[in-house]
Design a protein around this motif. Sequence first.
Motif, PDB file in Angstrom:
ATOM      1  N   ALA A  27     -36.456  29.915  -3.723  1.00  0.00           N
ATOM      2  CA  ALA A  27     -35.157  29.260  -3.553  1.00  0.00           C
ATOM      3  C   ALA A  27     -35.157  27.867  -4.179  1.00  0.00           C
ATOM      4  O   ALA A  27     -34.197  27.482  -4.848  1.00  0.00           O
ATOM      5  CB  ALA A  27     -34.796  29.176  -2.073  1.00  0.00           C
ATOM      6  N   ARG A  28     -36.231  27.110  -3.973  1.00  0.00           N
ATOM      7  CA  ARG A  28     -36.309  25.754  -4.562  1.00  0.00           C
ATOM      8  C   ARG A  28     -36.300  25.817  -6.085  1.00  0.00           C
ATOM      9  O   ARG A  28     -35.629  25.014  -6.744  1.00  0.00           O
ATOM     10  CB  ARG A  28     -37.554  25.028  -4.061  1.00  0.00           C
ATOM     11  CG  ARG A  28     -37.433  24.520  -2.641  1.00  0.00           C
ATOM     12  CD  ARG A  28     -38.570  23.577  -2.262  1.00  0.00           C
ATOM     13  NE  ARG A  28     -39.880  24.181  -2.416  1.00  0.00           N
ATOM     14  CZ  ARG A  28     -40.512  24.895  -1.467  1.00  0.00           C
ATOM     15  NH1 ARG A  28     -39.930  25.079  -0.282  1.00  0.00           N
ATOM     16  NH2 ARG A  28     -41.704  25.400  -1.691  1.00  0.00           N
TER      17      ARG A  28
ATOM     18  N   ALA B 279     -32.773  26.720  -7.224  1.00  0.00           N
ATOM     19  CA  ALA B 279     -31.875  25.576  -7.024  1.00  0.00           C
ATOM     20  C   ALA B 279     -32.119  24.499  -8.069  1.00  0.00           C
ATOM     21  O   ALA B 279     -31.178  23.884  -8.571  1.00  0.00           O
ATOM     22  CB  ALA B 279     -32.059  25.006  -5.622  1.00  0.00           C
TER      23      ALA B 279
ATOM     24  N   GLN C 281     -30.580  25.879 -11.520  1.00  0.00           N
ATOM     25  CA  GLN C 281     -29.274  26.534 -11.598  1.00  0.00           C
ATOM     26  C   GLN C 281     -28.291  25.771 -12.461  1.00  0.00           C
ATOM     27  O   GLN C 281     -28.258  24.543 -12.444  1.00  0.00           O
ATOM     28  CB  GLN C 281     -28.696  26.749 -10.200  1.00  0.00           C
ATOM     29  CG  GLN C 281     -28.108  25.488  -9.603  1.00  0.00           C
ATOM     30  CD  GLN C 281     -27.564  25.692  -8.209  1.00  0.00           C
ATOM     31  OE1 GLN C 281     -28.228  26.248  -7.362  1.00  0.00           O
ATOM     32  NE2 GLN C 281     -26.352  25.234  -7.983  1.00  0.00           N
TER      33      GLN C 281
ATOM     34  N   TRP D 188     -32.252  27.742  -0.227  1.00  0.00           N
ATOM     35  CA  TRP D 188     -31.585  27.288  -1.448  1.00  0.00           C
ATOM     36  C   TRP D 188     -30.688  26.097  -1.123  1.00  0.00           C
ATOM     37  O   TRP D 188     -30.728  25.067  -1.813  1.00  0.00           O
ATOM     38  CB  TRP D 188     -30.776  28.431  -2.012  1.00  0.00           C
ATOM     39  CG  TRP D 188     -30.273  28.293  -3.417  1.00  0.00           C
ATOM     40  CD1 TRP D 188     -29.765  27.174  -4.022  1.00  0.00           C
ATOM     41  CD2 TRP D 188     -30.238  29.327  -4.392  1.00  0.00           C
ATOM     42  NE1 TRP D 188     -29.392  27.459  -5.301  1.00  0.00           N
ATOM     43  CE2 TRP D 188     -29.672  28.775  -5.558  1.00  0.00           C
ATOM     44  CE3 TRP D 188     -30.595  30.656  -4.390  1.00  0.00           C
ATOM     45  CZ2 TRP D 188     -29.474  29.521  -6.711  1.00  0.00           C
ATOM     46  CZ3 TRP D 188     -30.396  31.405  -5.532  1.00  0.00           C
ATOM     47  CH2 TRP D 188     -29.854  30.841  -6.686  1.00  0.00           C
TER      48      TRP D 188
END
Length: 166
Positions: A19-20, A23, A26, A49
Amino acid sequence: MSGAERLYLPDEAATQALARALAATQPAPAVVYLRGDLGAGKSTLARAWLRALGVIGTVRSPTYTLVERYPLGAAGEALHLDLYRIGEAGELEFLGLDEVPAALWLVEWPERGAGALPPPDLEVALEIAGPGRSARLLGHGPRGAAWLSAPVLADLVRELRPLPEP
């Protein structure tokens, strides 16, 4: 990273690391479809996230509210949708999402909103794999392909021991 690889997430820390990385790389705006059965880890990934984007306080699952909105400062707003409980895509009209200039859409159960959602830049398919989870990342269009080619994600792929396709 081709997007055709499955990553093994042995524990919640690995899910948070994914998730990190997502993020951190993105594009804005970004639309992400989160796929998987109940208990596959979609909400866990979404929560991590949002935390990675700086959301503080309670990060609620939108299971009953259908959508939770999170301010991201100057970046705008993140939307976390859980469409499991809707009967048809037309029900999304009542949420007023058309006028929302969101920097991020995290959509659980996107197939239930087919035709009423923006197209995804990225799909993350999660499934139970032994004691952990597997994650398959699939980029859509040039934005999705560029996102998946980010060096941070390539480093993470090496760490998470990609699983071969069945």
